[in-house]
Design an enzyme around this catalytic site. Structure first.
Site, PDB file in Angstrom:
ATOM      1  N   HIS A  68       2.729  -0.116  -9.660  1.00 49.66           N
ATOM      2  CA  HIS A  68       3.419  -0.603  -8.452  1.00 49.66           C
ATOM      3  C   HIS A  68       3.950  -2.027  -8.616  1.00 49.66           C
ATOM      4  O   HIS A  68       4.933  -2.398  -7.996  1.00 49.66           O
ATOM      5  CB  HIS A  68       2.510  -0.479  -7.207  1.00 49.66           C
ATOM      6  CG  HIS A  68       1.309  -1.384  -7.220  1.00 49.66           C
ATOM      7  ND1 HIS A  68       0.101  -1.007  -7.774  1.00 49.66           N
ATOM      8  CD2 HIS A  68       1.117  -2.648  -6.755  1.00 49.66           C
ATOM      9  CE1 HIS A  68      -0.772  -1.993  -7.636  1.00 49.66           C
ATOM     10  NE2 HIS A  68      -0.170  -3.016  -7.021  1.00 49.66           N
ATOM     11  N   HIS A 107       5.923  -0.514  -1.693  1.00 51.16           N
ATOM     12  CA  HIS A 107       4.576  -0.998  -1.375  1.00 51.16           C
ATOM     13  C   HIS A 107       4.557  -2.328  -0.625  1.00 51.16           C
ATOM     14  O   HIS A 107       3.518  -2.759  -0.157  1.00 51.16           O
ATOM     15  CB  HIS A 107       3.685  -1.023  -2.626  1.00 51.16           C
ATOM     16  CG  HIS A 107       3.947  -2.158  -3.573  1.00 51.16           C
ATOM     17  ND1 HIS A 107       5.047  -2.201  -4.401  1.00 51.16           N
ATOM     18  CD2 HIS A 107       3.232  -3.293  -3.843  1.00 51.16           C
ATOM     19  CE1 HIS A 107       5.015  -3.294  -5.128  1.00 51.16           C
ATOM     20  NE2 HIS A 107       3.914  -3.989  -4.811  1.00 51.16           N
ATOM     21  N   HIS A 108       5.715  -2.972  -0.503  1.00 49.52           N
ATOM     22  CA  HIS A 108       5.767  -4.205   0.315  1.00 49.52           C
ATOM     23  C   HIS A 108       6.511  -4.014   1.625  1.00 49.52           C
ATOM     24  O   HIS A 108       6.723  -4.978   2.364  1.00 49.52           O
ATOM     25  CB  HIS A 108       6.374  -5.365  -0.498  1.00 49.52           C
ATOM     26  CG  HIS A 108       5.409  -5.938  -1.497  1.00 49.52           C
ATOM     27  ND1 HIS A 108       4.237  -6.579  -1.125  1.00 49.52           N
ATOM     28  CD2 HIS A 108       5.400  -5.951  -2.864  1.00 49.52           C
ATOM     29  CE1 HIS A 108       3.568  -6.956  -2.190  1.00 49.52           C
ATOM     30  NE2 HIS A 108       4.270  -6.569  -3.288  1.00 49.52           N
ATOM     31  N   LYS A 151       7.023  -7.128 -11.798  1.00 56.40           N
ATOM     32  CA  LYS A 151       6.666  -8.539 -11.993  1.00 56.40           C
ATOM     33  C   LYS A 151       6.984  -9.036 -13.407  1.00 56.40           C
ATOM     34  O   LYS A 151       7.029 -10.244 -13.632  1.00 56.40           O
ATOM     35  CB  LYS A 151       5.179  -8.762 -11.684  1.00 56.40           C
ATOM     36  CG  LYS A 151       4.902  -8.732 -10.186  1.00 56.40           C
ATOM     37  CD  LYS A 151       3.457  -9.103  -9.883  1.00 56.40           C
ATOM     38  CE  LYS A 151       3.224  -9.122  -8.365  1.00 56.40           C
ATOM     39  NZ  LYS A 151       1.782  -9.173  -8.065  1.00 56.40           N
ATOM     40  N   HIS A 154      10.505  -8.364  -7.238  1.00 52.73           N
ATOM     41  CA  HIS A 154       9.765  -7.490  -8.169  1.00 52.73           C
ATOM     42  C   HIS A 154       9.753  -6.039  -7.698  1.00 52.73           C
ATOM     43  O   HIS A 154       9.695  -5.111  -8.508  1.00 52.73           O
ATOM     44  CB  HIS A 154       8.343  -8.020  -8.420  1.00 52.73           C
ATOM     45  CG  HIS A 154       7.330  -7.633  -7.382  1.00 52.73           C
ATOM     46  ND1 HIS A 154       7.079  -8.397  -6.257  1.00 52.73           N
ATOM     47  CD2 HIS A 154       6.497  -6.555  -7.305  1.00 52.73           C
ATOM     48  CE1 HIS A 154       6.137  -7.807  -5.538  1.00 52.73           C
ATOM     49  NE2 HIS A 154       5.758  -6.688  -6.155  1.00 52.73           N
TER      50      HIS A 154
END
Ligand SMILES: Nc1nc2c(ncn2[C@@H]2O[C@H](COP(=O)(O)OP(=O)(O)OP(=O)(O)O)[C@@H](O)[C@H]2O)c(=O)[nH]1
Ligand SMILES: [Mg+2]
Lengths: 169, 364
Positions: free
Chosen positions: B225, B280-281, B229, B254
């Site tokens: 996930h 996921h953010h 980055k 990212h």
């Protein structure tokens, strides 16, 4: 000249006629013409250098489920060749019946078992196991040979050996 | 009456011919047409033995003797094939002495060609048929053997395929873990973090009603996930103090970087990983990034990972903060219920918090 009567018995289509034809005429045919009754062929063979024997070879109608071998054909035989077809298990099982018939009608005549059509098997282990099985079931039979009326394998030999056994040489 | 006349009279219409032999087995009389069956030359030879003239009787001396002695009535040899015809031979008592003892034997030759030719075809047909049946059953046996062999081959093939499939899945999993680890090394997060997140996500997925296959899929894909980055510079990624607005904007990228790295694969697993990296953010109330999606617009994998990622991050030391206590974390999660997080998932998470803390211990 000494004459001996040799009979070939066995299940139908095991190759009795073909073995005799190969032995007497050096011929083979793929065609199947069943034998009705009996046919007698003559052949003179040399057993030793100056020992000629005339063989009367009886080609006998094969046994089927509906017809047993006529005992009259077996009478007076000096030697018996029982022919089985290596590719037909039932004809091997039935060797027992043919042995019983011949030993009932004639005493002390030598018997040879020809396991015919050996050319149709592509591995020889079947031959070995069959021979071992027969030997263990009928301890008094010492002459068992794979034969082929087609290639001629052991054809001369079985007739030579049965004659030698008859003459006890 | 001469014996020949008797037999001529008796057997004429039956096509019988005959020979007569005496006790020394020598031929003493014969019928006119017997030369049809025997060699004339031999017949003319005086005192010739019967078995020379009729070889079919060779070896039957004893049996013929028995007929002489009255111990045996008849010797019959049926269906003897001569070149063009069939005969049946029969040996029986002939003339008798005054004391009733047998003086001669008669050997009868009956032409049975007609009878045999009537039988011939049906015998041949029957034998041919019988052979055909044996041939068929041999073929059937072969077929059966062949079938068994085929089944075995198929079984082997299937198990080989299963093995290969498992290998592929294992390989994918390894690649994903490795890729996840790359992301981590760069961000100095512990290797255990992605592992725990994967386990929590699996658990929460099952609690939320996803099936095992989906939960497994999520678990395998989840380590990636944060893969995006790798595209964020170290200075931002590992900055010990609070990020500036600019830096934060960069940091937010990212999610998209990860998504772009993973999308477009024909591997289902990588696609799932792309979805998670992307989502996921995102936040339940639409205030998240990169797309600002709301509620169920956010993929369930994203909503699950949002909770499990934060839960694990808060529970452990990071470069910029110390680990929180469990109560503090729960308080935070409840506070963010319906804001950052899917309220239903939060309820499931909190209600089953024991399951998550035990995973935390197991993978500490
Ligand atoms: N390949 C092969 N075929 C054989 C052999 N011997 C006989 N045959 C075939 O088997 C079939 C039967 O052969 P026959 O010699 O007629 O058998 P049989 O024992 O005389 O049969 P009946 O007279 O019906 O009892 C024929 O088609 C032959 O060509 C052999 O050694 N090898
Ligand atoms: Mg025959």
């Amino acid at each position: 000249m000494i004459t001996k009567k040799i009979i070939l018995i066995g299940d139908f289509s095991t190759g009795k006629t073909s073995l005799i034809r190969q032995f007497v005429d050096n011929q083979f045919s793929d065609e199947y013409l069943t034998t009705i009754g009996v046919k007698i062929s003559k052949k003179i063979i040399n057993i030793q250098e100056d020992l000629e024997i005339q063989l009367l070879v009886w080609d006998i109608e094969g046994q089927t489920d509906v017809k047993a071998i006529n005992p009259a054909y077996v009478m007076g035989a000096h030697g018996v060749i029982i022919v089985a077809d290596l590719t037909r298990q039932k004809s091997i099982v039935n060797i027992k019946e043919h042995l019983a018939l011949s030993s009932k009608i004639i005493k002390n005549a030598p018997v040879i078992i020809a396991l015919n059509k050996s050319d149709l098997l592509d591995n020889s282990s079947k031959i070995e196991t069959t021979i071992t099985e027969i030997k263990s079931s009928y301890s008094n039979i010492s002459h068992i040979y794979p034969t082929s009326a087609k290639t001629g394998l052991n054809v001369e030999l079985i007739f030579q050996n049965i004659t030698k056994s008859i003459l006890k040489i | 009456m001469h014996i020949q006349e008797v037999f001529n009279a008796m057997y004429h219409k039956h096509h019988y011919e005959y020979l007569v032999i005496n006790k020394s087995m020598a031929v003493v009389e014969f019928s006119d047409k017997i030369i049809d069956y025997c060699e004339e030359e031999l017949l003319k030879t005086r005192n010739i033995l019967i078995s020379v003239i009729v070889p079919e009787l060779y070896g039957l001396e004893q049996e013929m003797q028995e007929v002489f002695e009255g111990k045996r009535e008849v010797i019959e040899i049926p269906f003897i094939k001569k070149d063009a015809y069939f005969i049946t031979l029969s040996v029986q008592a002939g003339r008798k002495h005054d004391d009733n003892s047998i003086e001669t034997l008669v050997i009868l030759f009956e032409n049975v060609t007609e009878y045999v030719s009537m039988q011939e075809k049906s015998v041949q047909d029957r034998n041919d048929k019988e052979l055909l049946v044996t041939e068929l059953s041999k073929k059937n046996d072969l077929l059966e053997k062949y079938n068994k062999h085929m089944m075995k081959l198929v079984d082997e093939e299937v198990s080989l395929n299963n093995k290969l499939n498992k290998e592929i899945i294992d390989t994918q999993r390894e690649i994903i873990a490795t890729m996840g680890a790359i992301g981590e090394t760069r961000s100095k997060e512990t290797g255990a973090h992605v592992l725990r997140v994967a386990e929590y996500s699996h658990r929460l997925a099952l609690l939320s009603g996803l099936n095992l296959e989906e939960a497994d899929e999520l678990k395998m894909a989840s380590p990636m996930h944060d893969i995006g980055k790798v595209g964020i510079e170290d200075a931002i990624l590992n900055k010990p103090s609070k990020l500036t607005d600019d830096e934060f904007l960069k940091m937010k990228e990212h999610a998209v970087i990860g998504y772009n790295m993973l999308k477009g694969s024909n591997q289902k697993l990588l696609n799932t990983a792309a979805i998670i990296a992307h989502a996921h953010h995102e936040k339940w109330d639409g205030s998240g990034y990169p797309k600002g999606l709301k509620k169920n617009e956010i993929h369930i994998y994203g909503r699950i990972t949002a909770i499990t990622d934060v839960f694990d991050a808060l529970g452990h030391d990071r470069v910029y903060k110390k680990a929180w206590k469990l109560e503090e974390i729960i308080d935070y999660l409840l506070k963010e219920r319906g804001k950052h997080f899917d309220p239903m998932l939060i309820d499931l998470f909190i209600n089953n918090i024991d399951q998550f803390t035990s995973i935390q211990k197991k993978f500490a």
